[in-house]
Design an enzyme around this catalytic site. Structure first.
Site, short mmCIF file in Angstrom:
data_model
loop_
_atom_site.label_atom_id
_atom_site.label_comp_id
_atom_site.label_asym_id
_atom_site.label_seq_id
_atom_site.Cartn_x
_atom_site.Cartn_y
_atom_site.Cartn_z
N ARG A 1 0.82 -1.31 0.02
CA ARG A 1 -0.01 0.06 -0.18
C ARG A 1 0.88 1.34 -0.07
O ARG A 1 1.85 1.23 0.63
CB ARG A 1 -0.84 0.20 1.25
N GLU B 1 -4.22 6.95 -4.48
CA GLU B 1 -4.64 6.40 -5.82
C GLU B 1 -5.96 6.79 -6.09
O GLU B 1 -6.72 7.07 -5.23
CB GLU B 1 -4.60 4.73 -5.64
N HIS C 1 -1.35 -0.39 -9.85
CA HIS C 1 -2.24 -1.38 -8.82
C HIS C 1 -2.40 -2.60 -9.54
O HIS C 1 -3.62 -2.98 -9.71
CB HIS C 1 -3.17 -0.68 -8.02
C1 8YV Z 1 -6.81 -5.92 -4.95
C2 8YV Z 1 -5.27 -5.62 -3.17
O1 8YV Z 1 -7.01 -5.99 -6.28
O2 8YV Z 1 -6.57 -7.24 -2.35
C3 8YV Z 1 -5.64 -6.26 -2.18
O3 8YV Z 1 -5.53 -5.93 -0.92
O4 8YV Z 1 -4.21 -4.45 -3.16
C4 8YV Z 1 -5.57 -5.61 -4.64
O5 8YV Z 1 -4.70 -6.32 -5.45
C5 8YV Z 1 -8.16 -4.74 -4.48
O6 8YV Z 1 -7.78 -4.61 -3.29
C6 8YV Z 1 -9.29 -5.17 -4.83
O7 8YV Z 1 -10.12 -4.66 -3.66
#
Ligand code: 8YV
Length: 333
Positions: A245, A274, A295
């Site tokens: 993140r 983002e 992402h």
């Molecule tokens: C997802 C992600 O695509 O799952 C996660 O924590 O960071 C991502 O790869 C995204 O969160 C979908 O809500």
């Protein structure tokens, strides 16, 4: 659910077709066909009438949004592993269960981490851009566009959970030495299998690594974990990779340190605000020192279908009156 036959499930974004089809068979599913991100007003409206909300990383389900939750809302089945988009404490306080989709995006995210780890020191995008840019390639030379070797270097993984371990496994195959920092030391058999060295002190680990990979969740405790002070501890010539993140890194400080040559470069798949991207990082990306991705960590069709399947199982189990398999508890955060 009152006299409704099937639970009303509001899905905030477009999901793979097979997932949407199954959800429509099982539930009274409200889809977001054109995939426009929901505004906070849209989200409030959805939460007022839903039995189940299926948000993604693009929805902020904070205490304010939860204030709009109707009496019926009993489950938030996040389509995603990270739950930093949800105020889990506030949800639980309102009697709303929260679930996520752990495990199914581990390998894809680790692959992408490895891809960044290879691409930045070996100048992959710089080279690729050169082949299609205005200046024609004039031919091979012994000293031109030299990058750096991965094999034999020290990789410091911050966050040795599922994804961190999957990164370590791959990195070992590339000859990297594995070091890690984690809230808790992992069991000895995992350390042995990965030949991983534990650093209780993140500061000390940062000062000794050639590559740092961020693989921990974003929580209040990890916000700007890589602060300006900590980033300054990194070695000149070291690289930073983040597929976790954006909020975990002080992006302005990172950009400054790359600009001054105190950090060699970075591969970033996630950003603090983002979809906005820090302009300083964008500038550095044009010079080739930074590689930015939108992402894409878990962006495989297989992964997204698996995530959808997990969401469905969580909802169905909950509706059947059982404990859903991927319940998020405050102790996990
Ligand atoms: C997802 C992600 O695509 O799952 C996660 O924590 O960071 C991502 O790869 C995204 O969160 C979908 O809500």
């Amino acid at each position: 659910m009152g006299n409704r036959k099937k639970p009303v499930v509001v899905v905030t974004r477009k999901l793979p077709d097979s997932v949407e089809t199954r959800m429509r068979e099982l539930f009274d599913t409200r889809l977001n066909i054109d995939d426009t991100p929901m505004t906070s007003a849209d989200l409030a409206e959805a939460m007022a009438d839903a039995d189940v909300l299926v948000p993604t990383v693009t929805d902020r389900v904070d205490a304010h949004a939860l204030g709009h939750a109707g009496e019926r809302l009993k489950l938030i089945a996040n389509f995603g592993n990270g739950v930093d988009n949800i105020d889990v404490g506030a949800a639980l306080a309102r009697g709303i269960t929260v679930t996520n989709t752990p495990g199914v995006l581990t390998e894809d995210t680790a692959d992408m981490t490895m891809a960044l780890m290879l691409a930045v020191p070996r100048r992959l995008t710089e080279g690729a851009n050169l082949m299609t840019g205005e200046n024609q390639w004039t031919g091979w030379t012994p000293t031109w566009m030299l990058g750096h070797r991965l094999s034999g270097k020290r990789l410091g993984i911050i966050g040795m959970g599922r994804i961190g371990q999957a990164v370590a496994k791959r990195a070992r195959a590339f000859g990297l030495q594995i070091h890690y920092h984690n809230r808790q030391r992992v069991p000895a058999r995992i350390e042995e299998a990965l030949e991983a060295t534990y650093w209780e002190s993140l500061d000390q680990m940062l000062a000794r690594m050639d590559i740092i990979s961020v693989n921990c969740p974003h929580t209040p405790a990890t916000y700007h974990l890589l602060s300006a002070r900590r980033l300054k501890l990194m070695q000149e010539g070291a690289y930073l990779v983040n597929t976790a993140r954006g909020e975990i890194i002080d992006e302005n400080a990172l950009a400054r340190l790359i600009e001054t040559g105190d950090i060699a470069g970075a591969g970033l798949d996630v950003f603090e605000h983002e979809p906005a991207v820090n302009p300083k990082l964008m500038r550095l990306a044009r010079t080739g020192k930074v590689l930015l991705l939108p992402h894409l960590g878990s962006a495989t069709l297989e992964g997204r279908v698996d995530m959808g399947t997990k969401v469905i199982i969580n909802i169905q189990t909950f509706m059947d009156g059982h404990r859903p398999p991927d319940r998020v508890l405050p102790s996990m955060l």
